[in-house]
Motif scaffolding. Structure first.
Motif, short mmCIF file in Angstrom:
data_model
loop_
_atom_site.label_atom_id
_atom_site.label_comp_id
_atom_site.label_asym_id
_atom_site.label_seq_id
_atom_site.Cartn_x
_atom_site.Cartn_y
_atom_site.Cartn_z
N ILE A 121 20.33 -48.01 17.90
CA ILE A 121 19.57 -46.90 17.32
C ILE A 121 19.65 -45.67 18.22
O ILE A 121 19.95 -44.56 17.76
CB ILE A 121 18.09 -47.30 17.09
CG1 ILE A 121 18.00 -48.42 16.06
CG2 ILE A 121 17.27 -46.09 16.64
CD1 ILE A 121 16.61 -49.02 15.90
N GLU A 122 19.42 -45.87 19.52
CA GLU A 122 19.38 -44.71 20.43
C GLU A 122 20.74 -44.03 20.56
O GLU A 122 20.81 -42.81 20.64
CB GLU A 122 18.83 -45.11 21.80
CG GLU A 122 17.36 -45.48 21.81
CD GLU A 122 16.43 -44.36 21.32
OE1 GLU A 122 16.87 -43.21 21.19
OE2 GLU A 122 15.26 -44.66 21.05
N VAL A 123 21.84 -44.81 20.57
CA VAL A 123 23.14 -44.16 20.70
C VAL A 123 23.47 -43.41 19.40
O VAL A 123 24.12 -42.35 19.44
CB VAL A 123 24.25 -45.16 21.11
CG1 VAL A 123 24.88 -45.87 19.92
CG2 VAL A 123 25.32 -44.46 21.92
N GLY A 124 23.00 -43.92 18.27
CA GLY A 124 23.18 -43.21 17.00
C GLY A 124 22.44 -41.89 17.02
O GLY A 124 22.95 -40.85 16.58
N LYS A 125 21.22 -41.90 17.56
CA LYS A 125 20.43 -40.66 17.65
C LYS A 125 21.09 -39.68 18.62
O LYS A 125 21.18 -38.48 18.35
CB LYS A 125 19.00 -40.99 18.10
CG LYS A 125 18.17 -41.65 17.01
CD LYS A 125 16.89 -42.30 17.55
CE LYS A 125 15.94 -41.32 18.19
NZ LYS A 125 14.76 -42.03 18.75
N LEU A 126 21.57 -40.21 19.75
CA LEU A 126 22.23 -39.35 20.75
C LEU A 126 23.45 -38.65 20.13
O LEU A 126 23.63 -37.44 20.29
CB LEU A 126 22.67 -40.20 21.95
CG LEU A 126 23.53 -39.49 22.99
CD1 LEU A 126 22.70 -38.47 23.78
CD2 LEU A 126 24.17 -40.49 23.97
N ALA A 127 24.26 -39.42 19.42
CA ALA A 127 25.54 -38.88 18.92
C ALA A 127 25.36 -37.96 17.72
O ALA A 127 26.19 -37.08 17.49
CB ALA A 127 26.47 -40.04 18.55
N THR A 128 24.30 -38.15 16.94
CA THR A 128 24.16 -37.36 15.71
C THR A 128 23.05 -36.31 15.80
O THR A 128 22.93 -35.47 14.91
CB THR A 128 23.82 -38.28 14.51
OG1 THR A 128 22.53 -38.89 14.76
CG2 THR A 128 24.88 -39.36 14.31
N GLU A 258 8.84 -41.19 4.38
CA GLU A 258 9.17 -39.75 4.25
C GLU A 258 9.78 -39.18 5.53
O GLU A 258 9.51 -38.05 5.93
CB GLU A 258 7.94 -38.94 3.83
CG GLU A 258 7.40 -39.38 2.48
CD GLU A 258 6.21 -38.55 2.01
OE1 GLU A 258 5.54 -37.92 2.86
OE2 GLU A 258 5.96 -38.53 0.80
N LYS A 259 10.62 -39.99 6.17
CA LYS A 259 11.30 -39.53 7.39
C LYS A 259 12.35 -38.48 7.02
O LYS A 259 12.87 -38.48 5.91
CB LYS A 259 11.97 -40.72 8.10
CG LYS A 259 10.99 -41.76 8.63
CD LYS A 259 10.33 -41.31 9.91
CE LYS A 259 9.44 -42.40 10.48
NZ LYS A 259 8.67 -41.95 11.65
N PRO A 260 12.69 -37.60 7.97
CA PRO A 260 13.61 -36.51 7.65
C PRO A 260 15.11 -36.88 7.72
O PRO A 260 15.95 -36.08 7.34
CB PRO A 260 13.30 -35.46 8.73
CG PRO A 260 12.79 -36.27 9.89
CD PRO A 260 12.09 -37.46 9.31
N GLU A 261 15.40 -38.09 8.22
CA GLU A 261 16.81 -38.46 8.39
C GLU A 261 17.04 -39.93 8.03
O GLU A 261 16.12 -40.75 8.14
CB GLU A 261 17.23 -38.28 9.87
CG GLU A 261 17.19 -36.87 10.38
CD GLU A 261 16.49 -36.77 11.74
OE1 GLU A 261 15.77 -37.71 12.13
OE2 GLU A 261 16.65 -35.73 12.39
N VAL A 262 18.27 -40.22 7.62
CA VAL A 262 18.71 -41.61 7.47
C VAL A 262 19.84 -41.80 8.47
O VAL A 262 20.81 -41.04 8.44
CB VAL A 262 19.25 -41.90 6.06
CG1 VAL A 262 19.81 -43.33 5.98
CG2 VAL A 262 18.20 -41.68 5.01
N LEU A 263 19.71 -42.79 9.35
CA LEU A 263 20.75 -43.07 10.35
C LEU A 263 21.41 -44.40 10.03
O LEU A 263 20.73 -45.41 9.85
CB LEU A 263 20.12 -43.12 11.75
CG LEU A 263 21.03 -43.59 12.88
CD1 LEU A 263 22.19 -42.61 13.11
CD2 LEU A 263 20.24 -43.77 14.18
N LEU A 264 22.74 -44.38 9.98
CA LEU A 264 23.51 -45.61 9.78
C LEU A 264 24.19 -45.95 11.10
O LEU A 264 24.93 -45.13 11.65
CB LEU A 264 24.55 -45.38 8.67
CG LEU A 264 25.51 -46.54 8.37
CD1 LEU A 264 24.77 -47.79 7.91
CD2 LEU A 264 26.53 -46.11 7.30
N THR A 265 23.94 -47.16 11.61
CA THR A 265 24.50 -47.54 12.91
C THR A 265 24.90 -49.02 12.93
O THR A 265 24.56 -49.77 12.03
CB THR A 265 23.50 -47.19 14.05
OG1 THR A 265 24.17 -47.26 15.31
CG2 THR A 265 22.30 -48.10 14.07
N GLY A 266 25.69 -49.42 13.95
CA GLY A 266 26.23 -50.79 14.03
C GLY A 266 27.66 -50.81 13.51
O GLY A 266 28.13 -49.86 12.88
#
Ligand code: AMP
Ligand code: MG
Length: 344
Positions: A121-128, A258-266
């Protein structure tokens, strides 16, 4: 804390939860300077934990040397050692943990045990640049829909049996697909699915917010074996059904939070079809769709290093006598104070 001549601090991250042995150097300001990896490929069948652990022990020195060399950072310039403490396969986790303990002791720097799912999760947030996403984390070992709430990443939905990546891998092996040039089985299924035209009937299993893939796997293999569809049609149908299930649960988590983002990771985040389905639901809910870049999608040392840096900066370290691995360490058990600081 040790710093090199330029005043920069670096973390060495070690990943060894399953088939991959990864080592990476990441700077405290979030630059991935190296991300070395060597994957264990079973001669036949799935991952054998002890064989994978033996592989990790054999390649550890080479992978660590490559991580330092590519980063152009000397071991004495490392300020922190982070390692994947769980969840994962016991023998594999223990091999990485042993290397991490030895290095942290030798270099006389702090040690941080990282939850593998938090790393993704954290690396996905860092990169995007995602700040507060609903995350769909899909890999060979995990399938989790989560979002941050009150100090922790809460699990909104997850698989009740096998992970989606495992479902694709076992299907591919069962129908006799061959890996070419080390391409992951999921990517081979994805390529075949592009040529599929007919939707073969397969079970769609969502229970509340949780998912089940084992019946889908059995039905897909038997559809192919009973000539119910071509391999292209079955791959297409397997993806359609599995990814619709994942998209449905992710959309419900998004509507609820109601989060502002959808993150796809893995590792399965590499799949273009899954990316396109999630793009649609993100748009419908005015959320930004974020996907981890390919080079950080599958298990890797950089994600462990970065999550270790975040934990360390908020005062968390793992003393040697608490550094035993936890094969079932759940995402929501991790106290994650750094996320609140990120949200301020
Ligand atoms: P990880 O467990 O995060 O290292 O990811 C490995 C998993 O990702 C394996 O199950 C792969 O088959 C899967 N994978 C890799 N590339 C793709 C792709 N393009 N589509 C679907 N699955 C993929
Ligand atoms: Mg892997």
């Amino acid at each position: 804390m040790t710093t090199n001549n330029s005043g920069c601090s670096y973390c060495l991250g070690i990943e060894s939860t399953a088939d991959d042995f990864g080592a990476a150097v990441v700077s405290f300001d979030g630059k991935v300077l190296s991300n070395a990896n060597d994957a264990y490929t079973p001669k036949k069948g799935g991952i054998h934990p002890r064989e994978a652990a033996r592989h990790h022990a054999e390649v550890a020195e080479k992978v660590l040397a490559e991580a330092f060399e590519t980063a152009a950072v000397k071991p004495r310039d490392i300020s922190l050692v982070a390692f994947a403490q769980g969840p994962g396969l016991g023998p594999c986790l223990r091999t990485g943990a042993t290397a991490a303990r030895a290095l942290a002791s030798y270099l006389d720097v702090p040690l941080v045990g990282v939850n593998h799912c938090v790393g993704h999760i954290e690396v996905g947030k860092l990169a995007t640049g995602a700040k507060d996403p609903v995350t769909l984390y899909v890999s060979g070992g995990n399938t989790i829909i989560s979002a941050f709430e009150a100090h922790r990443y809460r699990i909104f939905g997850e698989t009740l049996d096998i992970a989606i990546g495992n479902c694709l891998d076992v299907f591919a092996r069962a129908v006799g697909l061959q890996q070419k040039k080390g391409a992951p089985f999921g990517a081979i299924v994805e390529q075949l699915a592009l040529k599929g035209e007919k939707l073969v009937s397969l079970p769609y299993t969502v229970k509340g917010m949780d998912l089940s893939f084992s019946g889908l796997l059995t039905a897909a293999v038997s559809a192919f074996q009973s000539n119910n569809g071509s391999i292209e049609d079955v791959c297409y149908s397997l993806q359609e059904v599995a990814f619709s299930m994942l998209t449905e649960v992710t959309e419900r988590a998004l509507a609820h939070t109601e989060k502002p983002e959808v993150l796809l990771t893995g590792g399965v985040a590499a799949n273009k079809k899954l990316q396109s389905m999630l793009t649609v639901i993100a748009e419908e809910h005015d959320a930004r769709f974020c996907v981890v870049p390919l080079k950080l999608a599958a298990d890797n040392g950089a994600m462990i290093a970065w999550a270790g840096i975040l934990a360390y900066k908020s005062g968390i370290t793992t003393p040697l006598d608490k550094s035993y691995v936890d094969v079932k360490w759940r995402l929501e058990e991790v106290y994650a104070p750094w996320v609140e600081a990120q949200l301020c």
